[in-house]
Design a protein around this motif. Structure first.
Motif, PDB file in Angstrom:
ATOM      1  N   GLU A  26      28.025  34.586  38.852  1.00 54.07           N
ATOM      2  CA  GLU A  26      29.125  33.640  38.539  1.00 54.07           C
ATOM      3  C   GLU A  26      29.589  32.923  40.051  1.00 54.07           C
ATOM      4  O   GLU A  26      29.628  31.704  39.926  1.00 54.07           O
ATOM      5  N   SER A  27      29.372  33.714  41.263  1.00 54.16           N
ATOM      6  CA  SER A  27      29.634  33.056  42.590  1.00 54.16           C
ATOM      7  C   SER A  27      28.745  31.973  42.705  1.00 54.16           C
ATOM      8  O   SER A  27      28.940  30.961  43.589  1.00 54.16           O
ATOM      9  N   ALA A  30      29.219  28.921  40.669  1.00 52.97           N
ATOM     10  CA  ALA A  30      30.626  28.231  41.106  1.00 52.97           C
ATOM     11  C   ALA A  30      30.299  27.425  42.657  1.00 52.97           C
ATOM     12  O   ALA A  30      30.762  26.378  42.768  1.00 52.97           O
ATOM     13  N   SER A  34      30.478  23.360  42.868  1.00 56.04           N
ATOM     14  CA  SER A  34      31.388  22.833  43.793  1.00 56.04           C
ATOM     15  C   SER A  34      31.013  21.557  44.508  1.00 56.04           C
ATOM     16  O   SER A  34      31.811  20.801  44.918  1.00 56.04           O
ATOM     17  N   ALA A  54      32.852  30.286  35.734  1.00 55.32           N
ATOM     18  CA  ALA A  54      32.786  29.700  37.439  1.00 55.32           C
ATOM     19  C   ALA A  54      33.553  28.330  37.451  1.00 55.32           C
ATOM     20  O   ALA A  54      33.979  28.075  38.643  1.00 55.32           O
ATOM     21  N   SER A  55      33.267  27.596  36.428  1.00 58.28           N
ATOM     22  CA  SER A  55      34.184  26.260  36.472  1.00 58.28           C
ATOM     23  C   SER A  55      35.620  26.356  36.776  1.00 58.28           C
ATOM     24  O   SER A  55      36.170  25.293  37.039  1.00 58.28           O
ATOM     25  N   SER A  56      36.338  27.481  36.727  1.00 64.86           N
ATOM     26  CA  SER A  56      37.642  27.562  36.746  1.00 64.86           C
ATOM     27  C   SER A  56      38.029  27.924  38.294  1.00 64.86           C
ATOM     28  O   SER A  56      39.246  28.030  38.406  1.00 64.86           O
ATOM     29  N   ALA A  57      37.228  28.322  39.021  1.00 67.10           N
ATOM     30  CA  ALA A  57      37.359  28.711  40.484  1.00 67.10           C
ATOM     31  C   ALA A  57      38.090  27.757  41.247  1.00 67.10           C
ATOM     32  O   ALA A  57      37.894  26.505  41.276  1.00 67.10           O
ATOM     33  N   ASP A  58      39.037  28.252  41.688  1.00 70.42           N
ATOM     34  CA  ASP A  58      40.055  27.567  42.774  1.00 70.42           C
ATOM     35  C   ASP A  58      39.566  26.528  43.552  1.00 70.42           C
ATOM     36  O   ASP A  58      39.718  25.462  43.926  1.00 70.42           O
ATOM     37  N   GLY A  86      46.320  27.177  37.442  1.00 69.98           N
ATOM     38  CA  GLY A  86      44.955  27.291  38.096  1.00 69.98           C
ATOM     39  C   GLY A  86      44.814  25.648  38.532  1.00 69.98           C
ATOM     40  O   GLY A  86      45.202  24.669  38.108  1.00 69.98           O
ATOM     41  N   HIS A  88      42.143  24.045  38.486  1.00 65.26           N
ATOM     42  CA  HIS A  88      41.206  23.133  37.498  1.00 65.26           C
ATOM     43  C   HIS A  88      42.405  22.554  36.206  1.00 65.26           C
ATOM     44  O   HIS A  88      42.173  21.465  35.914  1.00 65.26           O
TER      45      HIS A  88
END
Length: 288
Positions: A26-27, A30, A34, A54-58, A86, A88
């Motif tokens: 997931e990292s 992401a 980004s 992953a698309s929700s990562a701040d 969040g 997103h």
């Protein structure tokens, strides 16, 4: 990218060591997301659960949000807090118009770039003669995002002024008047004859003058003849720089045609638009 995606999704029965999209950490996903524009991030989020998470990562949305988004949310958006959502979710909320000043002004983020855009309704403008129906009328119409325009029947002295106080993120912005020669025909319940251009006169004698000034000393002027009848146009007044997103900047602007040797009529005023200068073409394209 299409070829690589195809390889990743091949059946593991023939290539047991191959990975599929769901196996990518997931990292890593992401990090890739980004570097994409928000619409592309949202499209890829629909691929599978890993991409959606992953698309929700701040950290993806930190760089896409305006630096002063806390101000926009906490000062103007009701029922939510910038510390409880969040990043997103905040981005998604701010891409929808946020009304303020009794609903006559609004701002939103451009979905693709995250640029801050604002619009000011004709009802928030100071218009000479607006209280006398012999000169001006407010007309309901489906052509305006505010559902109302100001329409000039006839007058000798045209003067339209307005202002807005806002914390603009750093960048270059353009201010434009959305105008039309002719009366709007898309009015709720209107079944009358199509006489939209009957009062258009006087605009070929002298140009209309536009002006803007800012509270930190910036100025811009322009002028043009209003010529095209029957279609909405954005008229570029000028540009200004947003220099400090934590300090409020007051913008004053005007449209005038004060030559009293002849009358003018048939002008529709919808709104005033402020947007990042690189987005002007996008707004003008919407009118084509």
């Amino acid at each position: 990218m299409g070829a690589n995606t195809s390889l990743l999704t091949q059946e593991s029965s023939t290539h047991p060591t191959k990975l599929n999209l769901g196996d990518i950490p997931e990292s890593c996903v992401a990090l890739v997301l980004s570097n994409l524009d928000p619409p592309e991030v949202c499209k890829l989020a629909r691929l599978n659960r890993a991409f959606r998470a992953a698309s929700s990562a701040d950290f993806i949305w930190d760089a896409k949000l305006p630096s002063n988004y806390h101000y926009m949310v906490n000062e103007h958006v009701t029922n939510i807090s910038s510390t409880k959502l969040g990043k997103h979710e905040i981005y998604g909320r701010l891409t929808r118009p946020v009304r303020f000043d009794d609903g006559n002004k609004e701002f939103w983020l451009d979905k693709r770039t995250g640029g801050v855009c604002l619009s000011i309704s004709s009802k928030a403008l100071t218009i000479t003669g607006i209280d006398d129906r012999r000169y001006w009328n407010f007309i309901p119409t489906d052509e305006s995002r505010f559902h109302t325009i100001a329409y000039l029947q006839q007058i000798w002295w045209v003067e339209v002024e307005g202002d807005i106080d806002f914390r603009f993120p750093t960048g270059t912005y353009s201010l434009l008047f959305k105008l039309r020669l002719g009366r709007s025909t898309k009015r709720p319940g209107w079944w009358g004859p199509n006489n939209e251009n009957e009062n258009v006169h006087g605009w070929d004698k002298k140009p209309v003058q536009f002006q803007l000034t800012t509270s930190d000393g910036q100025q811009a002027n322009s002028k043009c003849f209003l010529e095209d009848t029957g279609s909405w146009e954005y008229h570029h007044v000028g540009d200004f720089a947003g220099r400090d997103s934590n300090i409020s900047t007051k913008i004053k602007f005007s449209l005038t045609q004060i030559d009293c040797t002849h009358t003018k009529g048939g002008l529709s005023v919808d709104l005033v638009l402020i947007c990042p200068s690189n987005l002007i073409k996008d707004f003008r394209a919407l009118l084509l």
